[in-house]
Design a protein around this motif. Structure first.
Motif, PDB file in Angstrom:
ATOM      1  N   ARG A 122      48.488  44.818  29.134  1.00  0.00           N
ATOM      2  CA  ARG A 122      48.165  43.835  30.166  1.00  0.00           C
ATOM      3  C   ARG A 122      48.730  42.467  29.807  1.00  0.00           C
ATOM      4  O   ARG A 122      49.214  41.738  30.686  1.00  0.00           O
ATOM      5  N   GLU A 146      47.144  44.723  41.194  1.00  0.00           N
ATOM      6  CA  GLU A 146      48.331  45.346  41.774  1.00  0.00           C
ATOM      7  C   GLU A 146      48.051  46.721  42.368  1.00  0.00           C
ATOM      8  O   GLU A 146      48.915  47.319  43.011  1.00  0.00           O
ATOM      9  N   ARG A 198      41.060  50.194  36.430  1.00  0.00           N
ATOM     10  CA  ARG A 198      42.073  50.293  37.496  1.00  0.00           C
ATOM     11  C   ARG A 198      41.566  49.712  38.808  1.00  0.00           C
ATOM     12  O   ARG A 198      42.328  49.083  39.560  1.00  0.00           O
ATOM     13  N   TYR A 203      45.747  48.900  25.347  1.00  0.00           N
ATOM     14  CA  TYR A 203      45.553  48.515  26.754  1.00  0.00           C
ATOM     15  C   TYR A 203      45.624  46.990  26.906  1.00  0.00           C
ATOM     16  O   TYR A 203      46.287  46.474  27.821  1.00  0.00           O
ATOM     17  N   TYR A 245      49.231  48.251  35.767  1.00  0.00           N
ATOM     18  CA  TYR A 245      48.225  49.242  35.378  1.00  0.00           C
ATOM     19  C   TYR A 245      48.844  50.554  34.896  1.00  0.00           C
ATOM     20  O   TYR A 245      48.440  51.088  33.858  1.00  0.00           O
ATOM     21  N   THR A 265      50.629  50.261  31.513  1.00  0.00           N
ATOM     22  CA  THR A 265      49.642  49.872  30.511  1.00  0.00           C
ATOM     23  C   THR A 265      48.795  51.075  30.107  1.00  0.00           C
ATOM     24  O   THR A 265      48.528  51.305  28.921  1.00  0.00           O
ATOM     25  N   ARG A 271      39.834  47.291  39.152  1.00  0.00           N
ATOM     26  CA  ARG A 271      39.855  45.830  39.072  1.00  0.00           C
ATOM     27  C   ARG A 271      41.271  45.266  38.966  1.00  0.00           C
ATOM     28  O   ARG A 271      41.434  44.049  38.883  1.00  0.00           O
ATOM     29  N   SER A 272      42.270  46.146  38.922  1.00  0.00           N
ATOM     30  CA  SER A 272      43.638  45.681  38.765  1.00  0.00           C
ATOM     31  C   SER A 272      44.171  45.131  40.082  1.00  0.00           C
ATOM     32  O   SER A 272      44.114  45.815  41.104  1.00  0.00           O
TER      33      SER A 272
END
Length: 356
Positions: free
Chosen positions: A284, A353, A348, A280, A290, A293, A350-351
Motif C-alpha cells: 500500500r 480503487e 478490500r 501488505y 489492492y 498488494t 475499504r480500498s
C-alpha cells in the motif's frame, strides 16, 4: 476475478473439498501414522531397505509426487509481464529471499533456543518460498492472478539456484558470525543442495516439460481446464502419504513431547502474521493498488512446505526433528492463511480503487 460480493462464507465455498478440509486431512494422516507405527513392527527397517539419495524409496516417491503437480501449474511463459513492474518485482524478491528467511531465523532462535533440530527445521521452512497454495489464497482474496503466477514461476526457478547456498548461510555461517552455539548440530551444506536439486529440480523440469508438451499437443485451454485438475490432487495425496510415514516413524517422539510440538507452532504463527501484515503495508505504501498488494502479501507470507519436508528428510532423516517441524507447518499455515484471506477481503472493502 470478480471484485464484488465476496464474503467469508463464499471464500470457504470456493475451496475444493480437498482444500477446504486440508487441516482435517493432515490431522487424520498424523493419527493414521501414529497408529501404523504402533501396529507394524519393523516398519522403519522395511522403509529403509531401498533408498534414493539417502531417502527411503517410498518416501522419495511421495516427495516427488507432491511436488510435480504444483510445478506443472506454473506459467513459465509469463515471466516478462511482472518483471517489467519494478514496484512489484523488487519488493517481492526482497521479502521472499531476504526478509522472510531472516525473520524465520530470528524467530527460530528466539523461541526455540534449546531445541536445535526443530529450530533448524523451521529455518528450512523459512527458506522454502511458496509456489503452491499461494495461488489459491491469492484468488480467494481477489488478488492479481497473473502477477501471482509469475512470482510463483520466479520463486520456483530461484529456489533451484539459491536454496542450497542460503541453507548453508543461515544454518552454518550466520550463527557463527553471531556467536550462537551450534555445536550440537552438523549441517551438511552439499546434502541440502543435492536434496533441492533432486526433489525440486526433477519435478520442476517435469512440470515445465509437461506444460510445454501438453500445450503444444492439445492447447492451453485443455491443459489448464482438463489436465491440471486431474493431476492436482496428486500433490495432496503425496503430502498425506509422506505425513503418514513420518508420523509412523516419529510416534514416540510426538506423543512423548507434545509441548515441543506446540512450541513449533508458535514461531510459525508469528511468522505468518508479521510477513503478511508487513508485506501488505509495504504494498500500500508503494501505491500498488489492492490486487497487487494482496498478491505481494500472500506470496511473501506463504511457504513451500513440500520442499521443506523433502529437504529435511533427505538431509537429516525421516525420524529427525527437522522433518517433524516441516510436517507441523501446513497444519498451521492452512487455517492461518484462510483467516488472512478474510482479513484481506475486509481491507478490500475499504480500498478506494475497488468499485463499490
Amino acid at each position: 476475478m470478480t471484485t464484488t460480493g465476496t464474503t467469508p462464507a463464499r471464500v470457504v465455498a470456493r475451496l475444493s473439498t480437498l482444500d477446504r478440509f486440508l487441516p482435517l486431512w493432515i490431522a487424520a494422516a498424523m493419527v493414521l501414522g501414529l497408529l501404523a507405527g504402533r501396529a507394524i513392527p519393523g516398519l522403519a527397517g522395511g522403509l529403509g531397505a531401498v533408498s534414493v539419495a539417502g531417502v527411503s524409496l517410498p518416501i522419495a516417491l511421495g516427495l516427488l509426487v507432491m511436488m510435480y503437480p504444483v510445478l506443472a501449474k506454473v506459467r513459465y511463459d509469463r515471466l516478462g509481464t511482472v518483471t517489467r513492474d519494478r514496484r512489484l518485482l523488487w519488493p517481492s524478491l526482497v521479502l521472499n529471499w531476504v526478509v522472510g528467511p531472516a525473520l524465520m531465523f530470528a524467530l527460530a532462535w528466539l523461541l526455540l533456543p534449546d531445541l536445535p533440530e526443530y529450530r533448524t527445521g523451521l529455518i528450512i521452512v523459512g527458506l522454502a518460498r511458496c509456489i503452491a497454495m499461494v495461488i489459491i489464497w491469492n484468488d480467494l482474496a481477489c488478488g492479481d492472478r497473473e502477477a501471482a503466477a509469475v512470482l510463483v514461476a520466479l520463486n520456483s526457478v530461484f529456489q533451484v539456484l539459491a536454496f542450497g547456498l542460503l541453507g548453508w548461510f543461515y544454518l552454518a555461517v550466520l550463527p557463527g558470525w553471531l556467536g550462537l552455539e551450534t555445536s550440537t548440530l552438523t549441517v551438511p551444506g552439499w546434502q541440502i543442495a543435492k536434496s533441492v536439486l533432486i526433489f525440486l529440480g526433477i519435478p520442476l523440469a517435469a512440470g515445465y516439460l509437461t506444460r510445454r508438451a501438453g500445450e503444444r499437443a492439445r492447447g492451453r485451454a485443455w491443459y489448464e481446464t482438463s489436465f491440471l485438475p486431474r493431476i492436482g490432487p496428486l500433490a495432496l495425496y503425496g503430502l498425506l502419504f509422506t505425513i503418514v510415514i513420518l508420523f509412523a516413524l516419529q510416534g514416540n517422539q510426538i506423543t512423548g513431547h507434545p509441548l515441543e510440538v506446540a512450541r513449533i507452532a508458535l514461531p510459525l504463527l508469528v511468522y505468518f502474521a508479521v510477513m503478511w501484515a508487513g508485506s501488505y503495508a509495504l504494498g500500500r505504501a508503494l501505491g500498488l493498488g489492492y490486487e497487487r498488494t494482496t498478491t505481494l502479501a500472500f506470496t511473501a507470507a506463504g511457504n513451500n512446505f513440500e520442499l521443506a519436508i523433502a529437504v529435511a528428510i533427505a538431509t537429516f532423516g525421516a525420524t529427525s526433528g527437522q522433518a517433524l517441524a516441516g510436517v507441523v507447518g501446513p497444519l498451521i499455515e492452512v487455517p492461518v492463511l484462510v483467516a488472512l484471506v478474510h482479513v484481506s477481503l475486509a481491507l478490500r472493502r475499504r480500498s478506494p480503487e475497488v468499485p463499490r
